[in-house]
Structure formats: C-alpha cells, structure tokens
Design a protein around this motif. Structure first.
Motif, PDB file in Angstrom:
ATOM      1  N   ASP A  54     -52.295  51.764  70.049  1.00  0.00           N
ATOM      2  CA  ASP A  54     -52.224  50.439  70.678  1.00  0.00           C
ATOM      3  C   ASP A  54     -53.506  49.646  70.446  1.00  0.00           C
ATOM      4  O   ASP A  54     -53.466  48.438  70.217  1.00  0.00           O
ATOM      5  CB  ASP A  54     -51.952  50.565  72.180  1.00  0.00           C
ATOM      6  CG  ASP A  54     -50.564  51.091  72.487  1.00  0.00           C
ATOM      7  OD1 ASP A  54     -49.718  51.151  71.577  1.00  0.00           O
ATOM      8  OD2 ASP A  54     -50.329  51.456  73.665  1.00  0.00           O
ATOM      9  N   TYR A  55     -54.648  50.323  70.509  1.00  0.00           N
ATOM     10  CA  TYR A  55     -55.911  49.637  70.270  1.00  0.00           C
ATOM     11  C   TYR A  55     -56.003  49.146  68.823  1.00  0.00           C
ATOM     12  O   TYR A  55     -56.414  48.008  68.563  1.00  0.00           O
ATOM     13  CB  TYR A  55     -57.108  50.539  70.605  1.00  0.00           C
ATOM     14  CG  TYR A  55     -58.416  49.877  70.258  1.00  0.00           C
ATOM     15  CD1 TYR A  55     -58.835  48.732  70.934  1.00  0.00           C
ATOM     16  CD2 TYR A  55     -59.205  50.357  69.230  1.00  0.00           C
ATOM     17  CE1 TYR A  55     -60.020  48.090  70.590  1.00  0.00           C
ATOM     18  CE2 TYR A  55     -60.393  49.732  68.885  1.00  0.00           C
ATOM     19  CZ  TYR A  55     -60.787  48.595  69.570  1.00  0.00           C
ATOM     20  OH  TYR A  55     -61.947  47.957  69.223  1.00  0.00           O
ATOM     21  N   ALA A  67     -53.956  46.119  68.449  1.00  0.00           N
ATOM     22  CA  ALA A  67     -54.629  44.959  69.045  1.00  0.00           C
ATOM     23  C   ALA A  67     -55.697  44.421  68.094  1.00  0.00           C
ATOM     24  O   ALA A  67     -55.826  43.204  67.923  1.00  0.00           O
ATOM     25  CB  ALA A  67     -55.240  45.336  70.393  1.00  0.00           C
ATOM     26  N   LEU A 108     -62.365  42.032  72.788  1.00  0.00           N
ATOM     27  CA  LEU A 108     -61.038  42.638  72.676  1.00  0.00           C
ATOM     28  C   LEU A 108     -61.086  44.091  73.130  1.00  0.00           C
ATOM     29  O   LEU A 108     -60.228  44.553  73.876  1.00  0.00           O
ATOM     30  CB  LEU A 108     -60.547  42.548  71.230  1.00  0.00           C
ATOM     31  CG  LEU A 108     -59.150  43.103  70.972  1.00  0.00           C
ATOM     32  CD1 LEU A 108     -58.439  42.240  69.936  1.00  0.00           C
ATOM     33  CD2 LEU A 108     -59.172  44.532  70.523  1.00  0.00           C
ATOM     34  N   PHE A 153     -59.042  45.351  76.304  1.00  0.00           N
ATOM     35  CA  PHE A 153     -57.994  46.349  76.075  1.00  0.00           C
ATOM     36  C   PHE A 153     -58.122  47.496  77.078  1.00  0.00           C
ATOM     37  O   PHE A 153     -57.165  47.885  77.728  1.00  0.00           O
ATOM     38  CB  PHE A 153     -58.077  46.892  74.638  1.00  0.00           C
ATOM     39  CG  PHE A 153     -57.118  48.019  74.388  1.00  0.00           C
ATOM     40  CD1 PHE A 153     -55.819  47.757  74.009  1.00  0.00           C
ATOM     41  CD2 PHE A 153     -57.503  49.351  74.545  1.00  0.00           C
ATOM     42  CE1 PHE A 153     -54.914  48.787  73.795  1.00  0.00           C
ATOM     43  CE2 PHE A 153     -56.611  50.390  74.338  1.00  0.00           C
ATOM     44  CZ  PHE A 153     -55.312  50.103  73.959  1.00  0.00           C
ATOM     45  N   TRP A 154     -59.325  48.038  77.198  1.00  0.00           N
ATOM     46  CA  TRP A 154     -59.531  49.192  78.078  1.00  0.00           C
ATOM     47  C   TRP A 154     -59.463  48.801  79.548  1.00  0.00           C
ATOM     48  O   TRP A 154     -59.095  49.623  80.391  1.00  0.00           O
ATOM     49  CB  TRP A 154     -60.830  49.909  77.720  1.00  0.00           C
ATOM     50  CG  TRP A 154     -60.702  50.560  76.385  1.00  0.00           C
ATOM     51  CD1 TRP A 154     -61.167  50.099  75.196  1.00  0.00           C
ATOM     52  CD2 TRP A 154     -59.978  51.758  76.088  1.00  0.00           C
ATOM     53  NE1 TRP A 154     -60.804  50.947  74.177  1.00  0.00           N
ATOM     54  CE2 TRP A 154     -60.071  51.970  74.697  1.00  0.00           C
ATOM     55  CE3 TRP A 154     -59.270  52.682  76.862  1.00  0.00           C
ATOM     56  CZ2 TRP A 154     -59.479  53.071  74.065  1.00  0.00           C
ATOM     57  CZ3 TRP A 154     -58.691  53.775  76.236  1.00  0.00           C
ATOM     58  CH2 TRP A 154     -58.797  53.961  74.854  1.00  0.00           C
ATOM     59  N   LYS A 209     -56.014  49.141  80.683  1.00  0.00           N
ATOM     60  CA  LYS A 209     -55.627  50.566  80.777  1.00  0.00           C
ATOM     61  C   LYS A 209     -56.442  51.325  81.822  1.00  0.00           C
ATOM     62  O   LYS A 209     -56.326  52.536  81.944  1.00  0.00           O
ATOM     63  CB  LYS A 209     -55.816  51.250  79.416  1.00  0.00           C
ATOM     64  CG  LYS A 209     -55.209  50.543  78.245  1.00  0.00           C
ATOM     65  CD  LYS A 209     -53.726  50.640  78.249  1.00  0.00           C
ATOM     66  CE  LYS A 209     -53.152  50.029  76.979  1.00  0.00           C
ATOM     67  NZ  LYS A 209     -51.722  49.997  76.997  1.00  0.00           N
TER      68      LYS A 209
END
Length: 187
Positions: A68-69, A72, A89, A93-94, A97
């Motif tokens: 997924d990363y 992205a 980003l 992203f993290w 999550k």
C-alpha cells in the motif's frame, strides 16, 4: 473475484481483525491460532487455509502495508516529486495506519516489519526517478536505502508509540525532519 475468493478474502480480514483485537489485551507470545480462530468465529481449518501460522499472518499484514505504501508513492507524478512531498506522504500514510501500528509497537513487533521492508527498499529506489537519487551501484543503493529506511522506521517507532494527545501531526514531523536535514547538508 469470484464468490469463493471473496469469501476467502473476508475470512482473512476477520482473522486479521481478531488477531489485532487479541494483541490489545494479550502478549503476542500467548496468542494461539485457536484464540485467533475463536475470536474470528472461524474454524482453525479456515485459519490454516489462509495462513501458515500467526507469524505468517503478521507477515501478510506487513507485506500489505508495504504494498500500500509503494502504491501511494507511485501515485505521485514525477513533476510533483520532491523530498518534502515524499516525507509528508510517508508520515501521512503511517498516521492513517497508526491504530494497528501502535499495537505492533507496544507488542515489540513493529521493528520486525523492518525486516520485511529492507529487501523492498532497493526496489523502491528504482520505482521512480527522484531528483536526489545518485547513479550508483546496486550495493551503494542498497546502503543508501538501508540507511534511509532504518532512519524513517525508527522515527515512526518513536513518533507513533505516543498517544494521540502527545503526538505531533504528520506534517509537523515531516517539517521538523526537513529542517534538520537541511541543516545537516549545509557546509
């Protein structure tokens, strides 16, 4: 995806959800496949169709995060690619999550995912042409990416280990790192 595949994917999600629910209250070492299956209200047989063991479940989860990363990262067009955008980003992203990542951090499992990420790191370098990339050998690139990924992973581990009321925003963390890196690069 046919009906059987959809059902298998749903079972994997239920097992993953059950695993993370158990991690909130029980040490990883004490969680069994039976515990996960019972929490998911599925049979152990269904568990073993989806995963080899609980380590495999954790690895599948980690591999999904990495995929997924990478997706992205690939969504950023080359003309908008700069180090600041990549950093923001990364932290955004993290941040999204963070609930499950925090569980992994508190169970001392998050750093294990670094072992899943390290082999992918040189591939990340090759996925896009960034202005800060060098023309180096595969070994040089592997060193650069190990250094980068290790640093980012440690920052993530430190940052997301805190509760929401104590943690800085993803943008603020990225800005802090950019400022520090700019100072490092000055003569």
């Amino acid at each position: 995806m046919n009906g059987k595949e959809r059902m298998a994917e749903q079972s994997r999600r239920w097992l993953m959800d059950a695993f993370f629910e158990l991690l909130q209250t029980k040490p990883y070492e004490m969680i069994t496949v039976k515990d996960i299956s019972e929490r998911a209200q599925l049979s152990r047989r269904t568990f073993y169709r989806a995963f080899k063991d609980k380590n495999d479940l954790l690895n599948v989860y980690g591999d999904g995060l990495i995929r997924d990363y990478i997706a992205a990262l690939q969504s950023v067009t080359a003309d908008k690619l700069n180090f600041e955008r990549v950093l923001k980003l990364f932290f955004n992203f993290w941040w999204i999550k963070r609930d499950r990542v925090r569980i992994l951090i508190h169970q001392n499992l998050f750093m294990n995912l670094l072992n899943r990420m390290n082999p992918e790191a040189p591939r990340l370098y090759d996925l896009f042409d960034a202005p800060w990339h060098i023309e180096g050998s595969q070994q040089e690139i592997a060193y650069i990416m190990s250094f980068s990924v290790g640093g980012f992973w440690n920052v993530l581990n430190t940052w997301l280990a805190k509760d929401d009321d104590q943690v800085q925003s993803p943008e603020l963390v990225a800005d802090s790192l950019i400022q520090a890196l700019n100072k490092l690069s000055r003569p």
